[in-house]
Design a protein around this motif. Sequence first.
Motif, short mmCIF file in Angstrom:
data_model
loop_
_atom_site.label_atom_id
_atom_site.label_comp_id
_atom_site.label_asym_id
_atom_site.label_seq_id
_atom_site.Cartn_x
_atom_site.Cartn_y
_atom_site.Cartn_z
N PRO A 106 -48.24 38.96 45.85
CA PRO A 106 -48.51 38.48 47.20
C PRO A 106 -47.94 39.46 48.22
N LEU A 107 -48.37 39.32 49.45
CA LEU A 107 -48.01 40.32 50.45
C LEU A 107 -46.50 40.44 50.62
N SER A 108 -45.79 39.30 50.57
CA SER A 108 -44.34 39.31 50.70
C SER A 108 -43.79 38.05 50.06
N ASP A 109 -42.50 37.81 50.25
CA ASP A 109 -41.91 36.57 49.72
C ASP A 109 -41.72 35.53 50.82
N SER A 110 -42.11 35.85 52.05
CA SER A 110 -42.05 34.88 53.13
C SER A 110 -43.25 35.06 54.04
N ILE A 111 -43.72 33.97 54.60
CA ILE A 111 -44.90 34.04 55.46
C ILE A 111 -44.58 34.80 56.74
N GLU A 112 -43.33 34.73 57.20
CA GLU A 112 -42.94 35.46 58.41
C GLU A 112 -43.06 36.96 58.19
N ASP A 113 -42.56 37.43 57.06
CA ASP A 113 -42.66 38.85 56.76
C ASP A 113 -44.11 39.26 56.55
N ALA A 114 -44.90 38.41 55.91
CA ALA A 114 -46.31 38.74 55.68
C ALA A 114 -47.05 38.90 56.99
N GLY A 181 -36.96 31.27 46.84
CA GLY A 181 -37.09 29.87 47.19
C GLY A 181 -38.23 29.17 46.46
N PRO A 182 -38.41 27.87 46.72
CA PRO A 182 -39.49 27.11 46.10
C PRO A 182 -40.85 27.76 46.37
N GLY A 183 -41.67 27.85 45.31
CA GLY A 183 -42.99 28.45 45.45
C GLY A 183 -43.04 29.94 45.20
N SER A 184 -41.87 30.57 44.98
CA SER A 184 -41.86 32.02 44.78
C SER A 184 -41.89 32.41 43.30
N GLY A 185 -42.02 31.42 42.41
CA GLY A 185 -42.05 31.69 40.98
C GLY A 185 -43.48 31.82 40.46
N ALA A 186 -43.83 30.96 39.51
CA ALA A 186 -45.18 31.01 38.93
C ALA A 186 -46.26 30.86 39.99
N LEU A 187 -46.00 30.05 41.01
CA LEU A 187 -47.00 29.84 42.06
C LEU A 187 -47.34 31.15 42.76
N ALA A 188 -46.31 31.91 43.17
CA ALA A 188 -46.56 33.18 43.86
C ALA A 188 -47.08 34.23 42.89
N ASP A 189 -46.55 34.25 41.67
CA ASP A 189 -46.88 35.31 40.72
C ASP A 189 -48.33 35.22 40.27
N VAL A 190 -48.72 34.10 39.68
CA VAL A 190 -50.09 33.96 39.17
C VAL A 190 -50.92 32.97 39.96
N GLY A 191 -50.25 32.04 40.67
CA GLY A 191 -51.01 31.12 41.52
C GLY A 191 -51.70 31.83 42.66
N SER A 192 -51.12 32.94 43.13
CA SER A 192 -51.78 33.72 44.19
C SER A 192 -53.12 34.24 43.70
#
Length: 392
Positions: A106-114, A181-192
Amino acid sequence: MAESLGVAVIGAGMAGKAHAAAYRTASALYSPVLPPVRLVSIGDVNPEFGSLAARRFGYERNDTSWQAIAEADDIDVVSVVIANSLHREVVEGLLAAGKHVLCEKPLSDSIEDARAMADAARNASSIARIGFTFRRTPGIAYIRDLIRTGVLGKVLHFSGRYWTDYGFSPSAPMSWRYKGGPGSGALADVGSHLAYVSEFLCGDITSISGGRLSTVIDKRPVPLGAVMGHDHAAVSDTFEAVENDDYAAFNAAFENGAGSFEVSRVAAGHANSLNFEVFCENGAAKFDQRRPSEIQLFLNDGSGNENGYRQVILGPGHPYIAGGLAMDAPEVGFGQNDAFGYQARAFLEEVAGLPESESLPRCATFDEGVRNMELLGAVTASALNNGKTITL
């Protein structure tokens, strides 16, 4: 077109090596011919990893800082393939130096940074894109064509899962993938991946509901040395807490139709299982990344007597394959690694100034990367609020 293009890859891990190999093959994939591609540098803070990757893939050197790559006059194009939390600093620095940047998802680990990265991309003199590799998969692109041309017709229901097992063993060493934080694991890795594939096929998601995040292995051993990718290296007796999700699930509403999603990094026996089924008004289609040379297709014949799925073997009549493989003959096949080559080729064509009408479909914009992160953020918000519906 430019006289030549100097390429660097920042990150010598598993996905970084895929980018490095892709640039090596991209110029030979299609006509017209690109400007000469110079394989200049592999950047990694671990000099051993960087040096090994540079030698393996034929790059001239390795660097140990992104700043060295940003300052190098012989580098024009850079892939950024490092921990998500590091993306913003590196990408913004490269854009400020005038480099063309292809950033991993994903673009970053936070929506603010993205969002800040997307602003920087819009104001940059160079090109910035995000690597959504699965949109290059011939089977997925073909199913999209079947939907868009009306053969399958309007989407009614999408069901998808992305199961992996790199974290199913409690002895798998701690790494950056288990921090955040929450959502930065499997969700961010492959859920993206799964989220953008669903919108690539079905159109915009309008709401998320039923979000669930679960951490089933709550601590992992600290490795004794550097760890590359998903390697199971030697570990110490010291454990650190896992901070993010091993498993995630959610439901979605599209502008047309609905969907269900499930992702995991602890699905033993599923090393890399992206699967989905999309149901439409005229039939349905299935895709399984473990069988990338085919799709399953059902077209309603009206009678109901012979309804059912049939195997469609992908070949020169399908997206990306014709003219894009050295042997573009029927049933030769296609694998996930090839998609990185198509992605690199598309990015280099845009950087080189080839008209869009004569090029592969462009890589996704950073704004699309922000959109993907907004979806993941909605899933996390739903999960943290007992499955509450989140409107996008």
